[in-house]
Design a protein around this motif. Structure first.
Motif, PDB file in Angstrom:
ATOM      1  N   GLU A   1       0.810  -1.215   0.000  1.00  0.00           N
ATOM      2  CA  GLU A   1       0.000   0.000   0.000  1.00  0.00           C
ATOM      3  C   GLU A   1       0.847   1.271   0.000  1.00  0.00           C
ATOM      4  O   GLU A   1       0.312   2.367   0.017  1.00  0.00           O
ATOM      5  N   SER A   2       2.169   1.149  -0.036  1.00  0.00           N
ATOM      6  CA  SER A   2       3.058   2.310   0.005  1.00  0.00           C
ATOM      7  C   SER A   2       3.073   3.030  -1.347  1.00  0.00           C
ATOM      8  O   SER A   2       2.512   2.550  -2.333  1.00  0.00           O
ATOM      9  N   GLU A   3       3.747   4.175  -1.380  1.00  0.00           N
ATOM     10  CA  GLU A   3       3.863   4.971  -2.610  1.00  0.00           C
ATOM     11  C   GLU A   3       4.545   4.196  -3.733  1.00  0.00           C
ATOM     12  O   GLU A   3       4.157   4.289  -4.891  1.00  0.00           O
ATOM     13  N   ASN A   4       5.603   3.464  -3.395  1.00  0.00           N
ATOM     14  CA  ASN A   4       6.346   2.668  -4.373  1.00  0.00           C
ATOM     15  C   ASN A   4       6.311   1.196  -3.973  1.00  0.00           C
ATOM     16  O   ASN A   4       7.250   0.703  -3.358  1.00  0.00           O
ATOM     17  N   PRO A   5       5.238   0.496  -4.318  1.00  0.00           N
ATOM     18  CA  PRO A   5       5.158  -0.918  -3.931  1.00  0.00           C
ATOM     19  C   PRO A   5       6.238  -1.734  -4.636  1.00  0.00           C
ATOM     20  O   PRO A   5       6.586  -1.462  -5.788  1.00  0.00           O
ATOM     21  N   PRO A   6       6.783  -2.741  -3.958  1.00  0.00           N
ATOM     22  CA  PRO A   6       7.844  -3.547  -4.558  1.00  0.00           C
ATOM     23  C   PRO A   6       7.298  -4.526  -5.587  1.00  0.00           C
ATOM     24  O   PRO A   6       6.112  -4.849  -5.602  1.00  0.00           O
ATOM     25  N   ILE A   7       8.175  -5.005  -6.421  1.00  0.00           N
ATOM     26  CA  ILE A   7       7.837  -6.079  -7.349  1.00  0.00           C
ATOM     27  C   ILE A   7       8.033  -7.385  -6.601  1.00  0.00           C
ATOM     28  O   ILE A   7       9.084  -7.618  -5.999  1.00  0.00           O
ATOM     29  N   LEU A   8       7.029  -8.230  -6.617  1.00  0.00           N
ATOM     30  CA  LEU A   8       7.094  -9.515  -5.928  1.00  0.00           C
ATOM     31  C   LEU A   8       7.279 -10.634  -6.939  1.00  0.00           C
ATOM     32  O   LEU A   8       6.692 -10.607  -8.016  1.00  0.00           O
ATOM     33  N   THR A   9       8.075 -11.626  -6.571  1.00  0.00           N
ATOM     34  CA  THR A   9       8.259 -12.807  -7.410  1.00  0.00           C
ATOM     35  C   THR A   9       8.051 -14.048  -6.553  1.00  0.00           C
ATOM     36  O   THR A   9       8.254 -14.013  -5.340  1.00  0.00           O
ATOM     37  N   ILE A  10       7.659 -15.120  -7.191  1.00  0.00           N
ATOM     38  CA  ILE A  10       7.537 -16.406  -6.499  1.00  0.00           C
ATOM     39  C   ILE A  10       8.583 -17.339  -7.080  1.00  0.00           C
ATOM     40  O   ILE A  10       8.660 -17.510  -8.298  1.00  0.00           O
ATOM     41  N   GLU A  11       9.387 -17.905  -6.196  1.00  0.00           N
ATOM     42  CA  GLU A  11      10.432 -18.839  -6.601  1.00  0.00           C
ATOM     43  C   GLU A  11      10.225 -20.158  -5.879  1.00  0.00           C
ATOM     44  O   GLU A  11       9.623 -20.206  -4.813  1.00  0.00           O
ATOM     45  N   SER A  12      10.741 -21.200  -6.459  1.00  0.00           N
ATOM     46  CA  SER A  12      10.622 -22.502  -5.808  1.00  0.00           C
ATOM     47  C   SER A  12      11.877 -22.782  -5.001  1.00  0.00           C
ATOM     48  O   SER A  12      12.955 -22.298  -5.291  1.00  0.00           O
ATOM     49  N   SER A  13      11.703 -23.566  -3.952  1.00  0.00           N
ATOM     50  CA  SER A  13      12.829 -24.070  -3.173  1.00  0.00           C
ATOM     51  C   SER A  13      12.655 -25.582  -3.097  1.00  0.00           C
ATOM     52  O   SER A  13      11.741 -26.135  -3.700  1.00  0.00           O
ATOM     53  N   ALA A  14      13.487 -26.242  -2.352  1.00  0.00           N
ATOM     54  CA  ALA A  14      13.421 -27.701  -2.274  1.00  0.00           C
ATOM     55  C   ALA A  14      12.091 -28.189  -1.712  1.00  0.00           C
ATOM     56  O   ALA A  14      11.594 -29.233  -2.114  1.00  0.00           O
ATOM     57  N   ASN A  15      11.500 -27.428  -0.785  1.00  0.00           N
ATOM     58  CA  ASN A  15      10.312 -27.931  -0.090  1.00  0.00           C
ATOM     59  C   ASN A  15       9.083 -27.045  -0.163  1.00  0.00           C
ATOM     60  O   ASN A  15       8.024 -27.445   0.282  1.00  0.00           O
ATOM     61  N   SER A  16       9.219 -25.812  -0.655  1.00  0.00           N
ATOM     62  CA  SER A  16       8.050 -24.933  -0.711  1.00  0.00           C
ATOM     63  C   SER A  16       8.290 -23.822  -1.718  1.00  0.00           C
ATOM     64  O   SER A  16       9.343 -23.743  -2.336  1.00  0.00           O
ATOM     65  N   ALA A  17       7.321 -22.955  -1.831  1.00  0.00           N
ATOM     66  CA  ALA A  17       7.462 -21.771  -2.676  1.00  0.00           C
ATOM     67  C   ALA A  17       7.859 -20.600  -1.785  1.00  0.00           C
ATOM     68  O   ALA A  17       7.502 -20.548  -0.607  1.00  0.00           O
ATOM     69  N   ILE A  18       8.598 -19.650  -2.359  1.00  0.00           N
ATOM     70  CA  ILE A  18       9.069 -18.483  -1.625  1.00  0.00           C
ATOM     71  C   ILE A  18       8.580 -17.227  -2.367  1.00  0.00           C
ATOM     72  O   ILE A  18       8.800 -17.092  -3.563  1.00  0.00           O
ATOM     73  N   LEU A  19       7.913 -16.347  -1.651  1.00  0.00           N
ATOM     74  CA  LEU A  19       7.508 -15.058  -2.187  1.00  0.00           C
ATOM     75  C   LEU A  19       8.607 -14.068  -1.822  1.00  0.00           C
ATOM     76  O   LEU A  19       8.952 -13.924  -0.644  1.00  0.00           O
ATOM     77  N   LYS A  20       9.177 -13.387  -2.825  1.00  0.00           N
ATOM     78  CA  LYS A  20      10.327 -12.513  -2.578  1.00  0.00           C
ATOM     79  C   LYS A  20      10.052 -11.097  -3.051  1.00  0.00           C
ATOM     80  O   LYS A  20       9.480 -10.882  -4.112  1.00  0.00           O
ATOM     81  N   SER A  21      10.512 -10.159  -2.236  1.00  0.00           N
ATOM     82  CA  SER A  21      10.628  -8.769  -2.652  1.00  0.00           C
ATOM     83  C   SER A  21      12.121  -8.477  -2.690  1.00  0.00           C
ATOM     84  O   SER A  21      12.939  -9.357  -2.436  1.00  0.00           O
TER      85      SER A  21
END
Length: 127
Positions: free
Chosen positions: A34-54
């Motif tokens: 909700e900030s002025e400059n929201p980050p770009i989010l990506t989803i990556e896989s790991s060995a056991n789960s998915a990771i949401l990254k900024s």
């Protein structure tokens, strides 16, 4: 005696075939989005789960099952064959959700813990 028909709210089950998952966002991520400059989010896989990254933080996605189902409703208008009749408004139950996805804050170099599986999956393997 009343002369009006009180039929209540029309409720119909109309599953739309879409599988819904609810994503529970932590307050710090909501503030970022909700900030002025929201980050770009990506989803990556790991060995056991998915990771949401900024660019600054990572969150592991974890599925949480619940015993209380959540029913998603959509408003509907039931029209009849003749247009002279008043349309009836109601609700359609379009999906039932039994689990949610929660985000757990993680350091970027840490890997997710090994998945243990659900108890019924472990039980079924031993049969």
């Amino acid at each position: 005696m009343s002369t009006q028909q009180d039929t209540g709210i029309l409720l119909a089950h109309a599953h739309n075939g879409i599988g819904y998952k609810l994503l529970e966002l932590p307050p710090e991520l909501v503030a970022l989005l909700e900030s002025e400059n929201p980050p770009i989010l990506t989803i990556e896989s790991s060995a056991n789960s998915a990771i949401l990254k900024s660019s600054e933080q990572s969150w592991g996605l974890r599925q949480k099952n619940t015993s209380n189902a959540l029913i998603l409703l959509q408003s509907s208008t039931d029209t009849t064959a003749t247009s002279s009749q008043i349309p009836k408004t109601g609700l359609k139950a379009i999906a039932t959700v039994h689990d949610t996805i929660e985000l757990v804050s993680e350091s970027s170099e840490k890997t997710a813990p090994a998945a243990r599986g659900k108890w019924h999956e472990r039980f079924a393997r031993g049969r």
